[in-house]
Design an enzyme around this catalytic site. Structure first.
Site, PDB file in Angstrom:
ATOM      1  CE  LYS A 116      16.702  32.671  18.157  1.00 29.92           C
ATOM      2  NZ  LYS A 116      17.134  31.793  17.107  1.00 29.92           N
ATOM      3  CD  GLU A 200      13.030  38.219  22.292  1.00 30.89           C
ATOM      4  OE1 GLU A 200      12.923  37.150  22.743  1.00 30.89           O
ATOM      5  OE2 GLU A 200      13.924  38.972  21.730  1.00 30.89           O
ATOM      6  CG  HIS A 235      17.562  40.752  12.517  1.00 34.00           C
ATOM      7  ND1 HIS A 235      17.387  41.645  13.766  1.00 34.00           N
ATOM      8  CD2 HIS A 235      16.521  40.844  11.692  1.00 34.00           C
ATOM      9  CE1 HIS A 235      16.085  42.009  13.664  1.00 34.00           C
ATOM     10  NE2 HIS A 235      15.500  41.656  12.472  1.00 34.00           N
ATOM     11  NE  ARG A 291      27.525  29.262  15.103  1.00 36.00           N
ATOM     12  CZ  ARG A 291      27.867  30.540  15.051  1.00 36.00           C
ATOM     13  NH1 ARG A 291      29.005  31.058  15.218  1.00 36.00           N
ATOM     14  NH2 ARG A 291      26.664  31.359  15.006  1.00 36.00           N
TER      15      ARG A 291
END
Length: 495
Positions: A116, A200, A235, A291
Site C-alpha cells: 500500500k 492516513e 472492512h 484480479r
C-alpha cells in the site's frame, strides 16, 4: 486462443471461469483438495487433478503443485480466480518462467500494487488523488504523533502488506495512538509477515466506490462501470451494487478517467479494479485489486460485458472487444454474498452439510454457486455458499427483486446470513441510498435481523415441508432460535 486452461481456485469462482471457457471452446482443468474431492467445480471441469490435503497451505497455496498439475495436463494458461494465489507476484512470475500464461497482470504490476505504501507513491506521482497520510512506514510512536499533528484526528492505521481489513485500527486521540500502533504492528507481523504500518486520515461518512477497468496488451485501457461496496463488516464487503446511488454521468467520467490513469501508471494488463474512498464530495485512491473481483457479476449485468471472457482474451493477446464509448450502463444490479455463517453470533462460520437446497430464479436473478444438496461446507476456506444478483430497470426494482429472491432461497443444515441481507434491504436508510462504510455500526441492524428471523419462521416451516424436510426438527430449531434471541445477553448494537 488457448486450448486448455487450469483454474487455480475452487467453489463458485472456479465454475464461473469454467463457464466462460466453455463458451469460448476452451477445455478446463480443476485442481482440488481432499475437502473438495466431491465438490461441484471438480466435477464440472473436463479434467481434475488432486493437489493435496484440505488446508489451503497444503493444496491451493502450493505453487509447485499447481504448476505440476498444469504441466501434467498440458494447460497453456492458469486462471487464479480471486483469493488464494491470485495476487501473489511469485506465482505469476513462476508461471512466466515455466512458459505458462498467467491469466492476469504481470508479476511486476501485482508487486507494485501489493504494498500500500508503494502504491500510494506511484499514484501520487501519477496525479491520482490519495488520502493524506504517511509517505512510508511508521515504527516510532513519536513519529506518528508528529504526523497526526499535521493531518489531524481521527486517523487510520493500516498494515502496508495487508488486506481484508486485517489489522486496521481507527485512532481518535494521542492517548490511544501508541497502544493502537503497537497492536496493529503485532497483528500485521502475525498475519502478513511484515509489521510495517502506515497512517492516513480517517474520512468522515466514507463511501467505498470502485471502478472496473480492462486493459489489453495493445495499449488500450477503459473503465467499464462503477460499483458501490459500502455495506461492510470489519472492512469486508457484504452487499454491492452498480451503479453507485451517488453517481452522476459527470462524476463517473471523472473518476473513471482517474481509474484508467491509475492502471496506466503501472502498465496494467487484464481485468482489475481501482478502489476509492468517497467523502463529502471528495474522493481518494484506496488500492488496486489486480484480479477479478468477487462482485464482478453486477458489472456484467448492467453492461453486458463478460469480464471473465475479456480477461481470457486479453491474456491470449487479443485486443479489447470494446471501446470506451461502446460501454453503456443499463438498469441497476445488486449482489448479496450468501455465506454459511451466523449473523446473531458475530457472523461465526457455520460449516456443515447442506440438507435441503433450492436457489431462487425468475426475472432478473442470477445465482453464482458451487453447492448442492448433500455438499459439506468445509471449515478450511471462506464460507461462501453463493452470490445472488438481482437486476432491475432501476434501484427500486433491483431491491424488490432481491427481496423476492432471498424469500425464495432455501438452505437447511447450516446457518446463513440471508436474514441479515433482508434486514439491510428493508432498512429505510439503505433504500434511500444513504449509506457509508459505518452503516452497520450506526444502525441497529442485528435487532432487525431478529425481527426478520421471526417473520420468516412460518415460511421456513412451509417450504421445508415442500422440500421433504422434517418439519418437527425445523420447528424445534425455530423455537431454539427464538429463545436464543429473546435471552441473548449482549446487545447486538454493541458488537
Amino acid at each position: 486462443m488457448f486450448q486448455k486452461i487450469l483454474i487455480a481456485n475452487r467453489g463458485e469462482i472456479a465454475i464461473r471461469i469454467m463457464r466462460a471457457c466453455r463458451e469460448l471452446g476452451i477445455s478446463t482443468v480443476a485442481v482440488y483438495s481432499e475437502a473438495d474431492r466431491n465438490a461441484l467445480f471438480a466435477k464440472y471441469a473436463d479434467e481434475a487433478v488432486f493437489v493435496g490435503p484440505s488446508p489451503a497451505s497444503q493444496s491451493y497455496l502450493r505453487i509447485d503443485k499447481i504448476l505440476a498439475a498444469a504441466e501434467q495436463t498440458g494447460a497453456e494458461g492458469i486462471h487464479p480466480g480471486y483469493g488464494f494465489l491470485s495476487e501473489n507476484p511469485a506465482f505469476a512470475q513462476a508461471c512466466e518462467e515455466k512458459g505458462i500464461v498467467f491469466i492476469g497482470p504481470t508479476s511486476r504490476s501485482i508487486e507494485r500494487m501489493g504494498s500500500k505504501i508503494a502504491a500510494r507513491e506511484i499514484m501520487k506521482n501519477a496525479g491520482v488523488p490519495i488520502i493524506p497520510g504517511s509517505e512510508g512506514g511508521i515504527v516510532d510512536p513519536q513519529e506518528a504523533v508528529e504526523l497526526v499533528e499535521s493531518i489531524g484526528y481521527p486517523v487510520m492505521l493500516k498494515p502496508a502488506a495487508g488486506g481484508g481489513g486485517i489489522g486496521m485500527k481507527i485512532v481518535w486521540n494521542d492517548e490511544t495512538l501508541g497502544p493502537a500502533l503497537s497492536s496493529a504492528r503485532s497483528i500485521a507481523k502475525s498475519a502478513f509477515g511484515d509489521e510495517t504500518i502506515y497512517v492516513e486520515k480517517y474520512l468522515a461518512d466514507p463511501r467505498h466506490i470502485e471502478f472496473q477497468i480492462l486493459a489489453d496488451s495493445k495499449g488500450r485501457t477503459i473503465y467499464v462501470s462503477d460499483r458501490e461496496c459500502s455495506i461492510q463488516r470489519r472492512h469486508q464487503k457484504l452487499i454491492e451494487e452498480s451503479p453507485s446511488p451517488i453517481m452522476t454521468p459527470e462524476l463517473r467520467e471523472e473518476m473513471g478517467s482517474i481509474a484508467v490513469r491509475a492502471a496506466e501508471a503501472i502498465d496494467y494488463r487484464s481485468a482489475g479494479t481501482v478502489e476509492f474512498m468517497y467523502s463529502r464530495g471528495d474522493y481518494y485512491f484506496l488500492e488496486m485489486n489486480t484480479r477479478l473481483q468477487v462482485e464482478h457479476p453486477i458489472t456484467e449485468m448492467v453492461t453486458s460485458v463478460d469480464l471473465a471472457k475479456e480477461q481470457i482474451r486479453i491474456a491470449a493477446g487479443e485486443p479489447l472487444a470494446y471501446s470506451q464509448d461502446e460501454i453503456e450502463i443499463r438498469g441497476w444490479a445488486i449482489e448479496c454474498r450468501i455465506n454459511a455463517e451466523d449473523p446473531l453470533n458475530d457472523f461465526a462460520p457455520s460449516p456443515g452439510r447442506i440438507k435441503r437446497y433450492r436457489s431462487p430464479g425468475g426475472p432478473g436473478i442470477r445465482v453464482d454457486s458451487g453447492v448442492y444438496v448433500g455438499f459439506v461446507i468445509p471449515p478450511y476456506y471462506d464460507s461462501m455458499i453463493s452470490k445472488v444478483v438481482a437486476m432491475g430497470r432501476d434501484r427500486k426494482e433491483a431491491i424488490a427483486r432481491m427481496e423476492r429472491a432471498l424469500y425464495e432461497y432455501i438452505v437447511t443444515g447450516v446457518k446463513t446470513n440471508i436474514n441479515f441481507h433482508l434486514a439491510v434491504l428493508r432498512h429505510e436508510r439503505f433504500r434511500r441510498g444513504d449509506i457509508n462504510t459505518n452503516f452497520l455500526k450506526e444502525e441497529a441492524i442485528m435487532e432487525e435481523v431478529k425481527k426478520v428471523a421471526e417473520a420468516e419462521r412460518e415460511k421456513g416451516l412451509s417450504l421445508a415441508s415442500a422440500l421433504g424436510a422434517d418439519t418437527r426438527k425445523v420447528a424445534a430449531i425455530s423455537a431454539a432460535v427464538g429463545a436464543y434471541m429473546a435471552h441473548r445477553e449482549t446487545p447486538p448494537s454493541e458488537e
